[in-house]
Design a protein around this motif. Structure first.
Motif, PDB file in Angstrom:
ATOM      1  N   LEU A   1      44.860 -10.196 -74.987  1.00 45.38           N
ATOM      2  CA  LEU A   1      45.894  -9.432 -74.247  1.00 45.38           C
ATOM      3  C   LEU A   1      45.048  -8.137 -73.379  1.00 45.38           C
ATOM      4  O   LEU A   1      44.432  -7.371 -74.151  1.00 45.38           O
ATOM      5  CB  LEU A   1      46.972  -8.769 -74.811  1.00 45.38           C
ATOM      6  N   GLU A   2      45.446  -7.788 -72.225  1.00 40.34           N
ATOM      7  CA  GLU A   2      44.540  -6.687 -71.308  1.00 40.34           C
ATOM      8  C   GLU A   2      45.600  -5.986 -70.648  1.00 40.34           C
ATOM      9  O   GLU A   2      46.565  -6.409 -70.168  1.00 40.34           O
ATOM     10  CB  GLU A   2      43.246  -6.896 -70.953  1.00 40.34           C
ATOM     11  N   ARG A   3      45.232  -4.988 -69.898  1.00 37.55           N
ATOM     12  CA  ARG A   3      45.833  -4.330 -68.915  1.00 37.55           C
ATOM     13  C   ARG A   3      47.271  -4.049 -69.219  1.00 37.55           C
ATOM     14  O   ARG A   3      47.670  -3.356 -70.326  1.00 37.55           O
ATOM     15  CB  ARG A   3      45.785  -4.955 -67.384  1.00 37.55           C
ATOM     16  N   GLY A   4      48.440  -4.218 -68.435  1.00 34.08           N
ATOM     17  CA  GLY A   4      49.810  -3.853 -68.568  1.00 34.08           C
ATOM     18  C   GLY A   4      50.212  -4.557 -69.932  1.00 34.08           C
ATOM     19  O   GLY A   4      51.133  -4.003 -70.631  1.00 34.08           O
TER      20      GLY A   4
ATOM     21  N   GLU B   1      51.381   6.534 -64.007  1.00 31.57           N
ATOM     22  CA  GLU B   1      50.217   5.788 -64.587  1.00 31.57           C
ATOM     23  C   GLU B   1      49.476   6.709 -65.321  1.00 31.57           C
ATOM     24  O   GLU B   1      48.929   6.386 -66.407  1.00 31.57           O
ATOM     25  CB  GLU B   1      49.630   5.091 -63.501  1.00 31.57           C
ATOM     26  N   ALA B   2      49.219   8.120 -65.166  1.00 35.31           N
ATOM     27  CA  ALA B   2      48.511   9.037 -65.550  1.00 35.31           C
ATOM     28  C   ALA B   2      49.144   9.325 -66.879  1.00 35.31           C
ATOM     29  O   ALA B   2      48.431   9.393 -67.983  1.00 35.31           O
ATOM     30  CB  ALA B   2      48.392  10.173 -64.903  1.00 35.31           C
TER      31      ALA B   2
ATOM     32  N   GLN C   1      43.746   0.585 -61.743  1.00 36.53           N
ATOM     33  CA  GLN C   1      44.747   0.003 -61.115  1.00 36.53           C
ATOM     34  C   GLN C   1      45.556   0.478 -60.008  1.00 36.53           C
ATOM     35  O   GLN C   1      45.333   1.716 -60.005  1.00 36.53           O
ATOM     36  CB  GLN C   1      45.897  -0.449 -62.144  1.00 36.53           C
ATOM     37  N   GLU C   2      45.654  -0.138 -59.034  1.00 36.27           N
ATOM     38  CA  GLU C   2      46.370   0.412 -58.051  1.00 36.27           C
ATOM     39  C   GLU C   2      47.872   0.157 -58.155  1.00 36.27           C
ATOM     40  O   GLU C   2      48.378  -0.973 -58.361  1.00 36.27           O
ATOM     41  CB  GLU C   2      45.944  -0.006 -56.709  1.00 36.27           C
ATOM     42  N   PRO C   3      48.959   0.991 -57.806  1.00 36.74           N
ATOM     43  CA  PRO C   3      48.857   2.182 -57.358  1.00 36.74           C
ATOM     44  C   PRO C   3      48.459   3.151 -58.482  1.00 36.74           C
ATOM     45  O   PRO C   3      48.856   2.550 -59.773  1.00 36.74           O
ATOM     46  CB  PRO C   3      49.979   2.819 -56.722  1.00 36.74           C
TER      47      PRO C   3
ATOM     48  N   ARG D   1      33.300   6.687 -57.942  1.00 37.06           N
ATOM     49  CA  ARG D   1      32.874   7.864 -58.816  1.00 37.06           C
ATOM     50  C   ARG D   1      33.984   8.904 -58.783  1.00 37.06           C
ATOM     51  O   ARG D   1      34.680   9.476 -59.740  1.00 37.06           O
ATOM     52  CB  ARG D   1      31.747   8.419 -58.858  1.00 37.06           C
ATOM     53  N   GLN D   2      34.242   9.427 -57.366  1.00 36.96           N
ATOM     54  CA  GLN D   2      35.329  10.438 -56.908  1.00 36.96           C
ATOM     55  C   GLN D   2      36.348   9.948 -57.284  1.00 36.96           C
ATOM     56  O   GLN D   2      37.282  11.037 -57.990  1.00 36.96           O
ATOM     57  CB  GLN D   2      34.854  10.763 -55.582  1.00 36.96           C
ATOM     58  N   ARG D   3      36.947   8.940 -57.224  1.00 41.60           N
ATOM     59  CA  ARG D   3      38.364   8.416 -57.418  1.00 41.60           C
ATOM     60  C   ARG D   3      38.480   8.293 -58.910  1.00 41.60           C
ATOM     61  O   ARG D   3      39.736   9.026 -59.275  1.00 41.60           O
ATOM     62  CB  ARG D   3      38.362   7.034 -56.741  1.00 41.60           C
TER      63      ARG D   3
END
Length: 185
Positions: free
Chosen positions: A61-64, A137-138, A130-132, A167-169
């Motif tokens: 299982l991963e992500r959401g 999400e934070a 992930q987007e958005p 890297r900046q994102r």
């Protein structure tokens, strides 16, 4: 106290309409695509168990989906998000899944009951890309970091970002995670 009711009920036990009616009456609560009695503790193991029959044998299982199992989401994604290690062979999944192949270090995978899932720290790093990505999400990433006992800076080595723009994102998102405050924090 002994109970005669299995921990999870699904369409193989009784019709879905009956299960939903019992849920509306407060006699059951929803756990993914299954249902449980109100006195059943809603644990990561119970949530993982609700997915057990839908997954390939070697799925992780991963992500959401992992975030839901770890308790940082109120409901799972519509389609379970799982991965397999490269070289793993298996038949067709028993149900539709969002499946991808990826390398994971042994310390990035944990057992949740009988199901393998990415650790809270690895899950947080995955969700960072992930987007958005906004305040909600934070906050979710911050919650996963609390479960992992790690600071936001621990995400940077886990996120591949070869290009300066990426890297900046990532750094902006880690800053947003640092600013996110959980209740009682």
């Amino acid at each position: 106290m002994t109970t005669l009711c299995p921990p999870l009920l699904d369409g193989s036990v009784m019709p879905l309409a009956e299960l939903l009616a019992l849920c509306l009456d407060g006699q059951l609560f929803r756990v993914g695509d299954a249902f449980a009695c109100p006195d059943t503790p809603d644990t990561p193991e119970l949530r993982a168990r609700s997915l057990d029959g839908q997954l390939p044998a070697d799925a992780i299982l991963e992500r959401g989906t992992a975030a839901w199992v770890h308790g940082t989401r109120s409901s799972p994604p519509g389609v379970p998000q799982v991965c397999r290690r490269p070289g793993a062979v298996g038949g067709k999944p028993p149900a539709p899944v969002d499946l991808r192949r990826r390398m994971l270090a042994p310390d990035e995978v944990t057992a949740v009951g009988s199901v393998a899932a990415t650790t809270p720290l690895r899950t947080a790093a995955d969700l960072l890309l992930q987007e958005p990505f906004g305040g909600q999400e934070a906050l979710e990433v911050r919650h996963l970091l609390r479960l992992a006992g790690a600071p936001p800076g621990a995400l940077l080595p886990l996120v591949p970002c070869g290009r300066r723009v990426m890297r900046q994102r990532v750094e902006e998102r880690v800053t947003a995670v640092r600013r996110a405050r959980l209740p009682r924090e």
